[in-house]
Design an enzyme around this catalytic site. Structure first.
Site, short mmCIF file in Angstrom:
data_model
loop_
_atom_site.label_atom_id
_atom_site.label_comp_id
_atom_site.label_asym_id
_atom_site.label_seq_id
_atom_site.Cartn_x
_atom_site.Cartn_y
_atom_site.Cartn_z
N LEU A 232 -18.15 -54.20 14.33
CA LEU A 232 -17.23 -54.33 13.20
C LEU A 232 -17.74 -53.62 11.93
CD1 LEU A 232 -14.59 -55.70 12.17
CD2 LEU A 232 -16.03 -57.60 11.43
N ASP A 233 -16.92 -52.70 11.41
CA ASP A 233 -17.22 -52.01 10.15
C ASP A 233 -18.50 -51.18 10.19
OD1 ASP A 233 -14.89 -53.10 9.09
OD2 ASP A 233 -15.91 -54.84 8.28
N GLN A 234 -18.94 -50.82 11.39
CA GLN A 234 -20.17 -50.05 11.53
C GLN A 234 -19.92 -48.62 12.01
OE1 GLN A 234 -23.28 -51.36 10.71
NE2 GLN A 234 -21.99 -53.01 9.93
#
Lengths: 289, 289, 289, 289
Positions: A232-234
């Site tokens: 997530l969000d990486q």
């Protein structure tokens, strides 16, 4: 815009760096009477990897369009052991948009679509809420609502992926879509799902970044568009921007100001993607000029 | 600049918010023939706290300077239960600078000091390296070198704090000082130690933020100046700024570009502090206009 | 920084655009075992002109350094009819700085010089005022004062140009120098005199731009660095930047905030120039990546 | 957003500066049990004029809404000789939009309108082209087409002004409207017509600013929203912003990138206007916090 009238081809390439790569590849084009319209290259000196994007006019190019793929593979890609992608600008990519309840990014996307700013076909909007159905209808685009629960999520994804196939979707925009896609889904569309996150990552990943930003008392807020990966969000960042804020701004003000950032940053990322200007390597994004 | 010629006073105030605060405080000034030069207020609606900064001309003010403190306390501060600070612009604050090996922030500070841009007295530079001693000497400022080891650190701090006292230091700038101050030290100078961190906090706290930024593939890098608290890089933020970077920029490029950000962001924070424009509340900084 | 250790060569090239230019030029380098470190090209589609900058490692390059000029001329430049410049990074350019009374840009230049940020030799400061002589002395750089009057101006310039020759000056920085150079002087140093103007040109050329900006009520102010031509503030722009301002900012505030812009924008332009990244064509500047 | 639920009043004031103004005005509110929600003031030191904006909650305010106007006039405005405006947030202003052929600003306005971001009523779109009629219809807003020729222009304006009256229009947005309004028209709507100009004024006024910007080789382009006065592109500026460009950007690129600036800058100006945060004095705009 004449950008869209071009009948041209684009090559995206990467391979281990060594001497003579630019010469060899550009020689291939000039030997066949190719007129280079855009060219940019980059060397990652840490990993010793060479990246290149070249766009050339197909008018007067001696290799017929249908043979370029094969010919380039035999003469250049195989001997040089390149990773590469070939695109023809006449082919219009098909895009799906996933949304939840916030309309600003979808509005911005549809405005550009409606005014012909992008060379893309938007044939599908998918949402876990019904709020934006009227907006989709205003622009006469298929809208599919999926009521998502922990129980039916896996099943819903299967149906969504079926829909994407049916519509021949090339890439997906998560325009403030508030659901996390499964690893399976993501890996089917590697470097083909673009998300907008409402903070300057890596600060404030996950939920409620404006609340966290307010609490931390930051003097800038930001937005980040990135390719989605299983973490997530990486994922690799395509575009980021920020604006200044101060102690007067409430969380509501940050949300309001952030909306403008989000929509512009997301639309810039879509532009780069549509121009075939992006390459991903080691979770970083090369965005060619 | 006439800012510096003013013989004026500044009040910084905060208290629980309620009706009539602006009226009462400004009435106190106008009743005594005070000419307001600058006024700004803010209400934190979440915590229901009122903040105010007012600067007024002492020329013609009916209360003698030596009585203002007492009179304001009796007539206003006590009845309204204010937290408050009173400053006179004729008093020049004394500043110490802590540095390690990077010269750019110190250079920028000394340039402003040398050209009279700030109304401040820099009487002391402290360092855990000898690299910047020649620069200090160039500007004829006392330079004290402390060889810091885990064993002598506590002892060194005692000597440093003694030096600060001896020089009558009001506040401290950590201009890329690569040592962490003890909790004791920090609490003695609450909201009076300003650090510059070379990232947009809360992203990339701690060591080597440019390396982390490069690895994460961010498209903006930043710098953050903040008041130092006992938690590393967690103090209230005074000023932040960013610049755009792209895949072409190596870590060395980020370091180089970041230097300009760091020095400007730090100097802006010092300016706000010198103008008595900052108040800290709940780990956030009010920076008045 | 290892940038400075490189023993490398830089070619700046431009010529009428045609097919195969990139291939031919890069082939020349790879045929002689040249390892390209940086390469960038640009086509001005309006004028159909091709621009290129290429930097390569001289280690292992098969043509001896002393023969590169001749060999490139014979094999490439003559047949292709190129305009071109060749630089070796081991040669350190010599820079003169012209100033008047404002110290901030000179301070910034000397700080970078002093800390080894730039690969340059500053051997001469010239001024029409004595104000900055102590600063020059602080950094042990020759300072020459010229009292300028309408009567002695031409004579003074002759002496200045003599000084520049004597010091072997390659290029000149006007760091808030408040005199206009003669056409003769300027044409001797075409694309080798860099000025900083304190507005975002073409707005507010000439004198007192901050006063004009204040009066016009603009919400951004800027700074522009450009190569000097015979027309005041009309030369090709190298770098520009702006900051936001508002109605609260007095002219003094604009001047104060503008100083930071000016020094950073000027120093960025000097950096580009030192890296041999600039080419001028039709009064526009190509700044290579 | 709860901003919109407030039942509150806003006062905009200006008058010659003198001691005690803030005290007197805020006392008026606190004496009648008014809870100040927002307050900001400014002194133009050059002209010695005082400006103030105050917003307060009408809940619990002792003066009935219908009497505030009269009471404030008698007790404060008349004795102090104020210029002033009183607004009630419950009253929703009515806005007309003038457009020509470029859709991006209209799209942005309609998106915000459609999603309830602004508290405004858009009841009328006027254009000298038919291109955007389908867009107006998509959002079900009255669209009036005026074929404009030098001969019928005056007559057309009369009809337009009649339409504005009929729809009870409070203020007008020129969203890339390519016609110049008559002096008469403009003076009827002083400080109530907002234009967006596609450059950072005062650079590149008039036609084709992106072409001029390209030709001049600027490294930033901008957009400016301002109140319309009888002099073309000379009105008081409300908001400006810029983005960086470089030699690679063609005029088409500037136009494309500029569109995003234009729509955001215009929408910010509309926001300030709707919040009653703007005051015009001496062709400069105070934009309150």
């Amino acid at each position: 815009m004449n950008l869209f009238n071009n009948h041209s081809a684009i090559l995206l390439i990467y391979c281990p760096d060594r001497k003579g790569l630019v010469a060899t590849i550009t020689r291939f084009l000039s030997d066949h009477n190719g007129n280079i319209l855009e060219i940019d290259q980059h060397v990652d000196k840490e990993h010793r990897v060479f990246f290149m994007r070249v766009k050339w006019d197909l008018q007067g190019f001696k290799i017929p369009e249908s043979k370029i793929q094969e010919k380039f593979k035999e003469e250049i890609a195989k001997p040089l052991n390149l990773a590469w992608q070939l695109y023809f600008t006449k082919n219009i990519p098909r895009m799906a948009v996933f949304v939840s309840r916030y309309p600003h990014c979808l509005h911005d996307i549809l405005a550009r679509y409606n005014s012909g700013e992008w060379k893309v076909e938007i044939s599908l909007i998918i949402s876990n809420h019904k709020d934006l159905q009227p907006l989709a209808e205003r622009y006469e685009i298929d809208f599919h609502y999926f009521h998502v629960t922990p129980e039916n999520k896996a099943d819903g994804e299967i149906k969504q992926r079926h829909l994407l196939k049916k519509h021949g979707i090339d890439f997906i925009i998560l325009a403030r879509y508030m659901q996390i896609l499964s690893e399976d889904f993501v890996s089917e569309y590697t470097s083909r799902i673009i998300n907008i996150h409402h903070s300057f990552l890596p600060a404030f990943p996950g939920a409620k970044p404006y609340h966290s930003a307010y609490k931390r008392g930051v003097k800038v807020i930001g937005a980040t568009s990135h390719y989605v990966t299983s973490e997530l969000d990486q994922g690799p960042i395509i575009e980021q921007d920020v604006i200044h804020v101060n102690h007067r701004h409430s969380v509501d003000d940050l949300v309001r100001k952030g909306r403008d950032l989000e929509k512009i940053v997301l639309s810039r990322a879509i532009w780069h993607h549509l121009q075939r200007k992006t390459l991903v390597f080691e979770n970083r994004t090369i965005v060619f000029q």
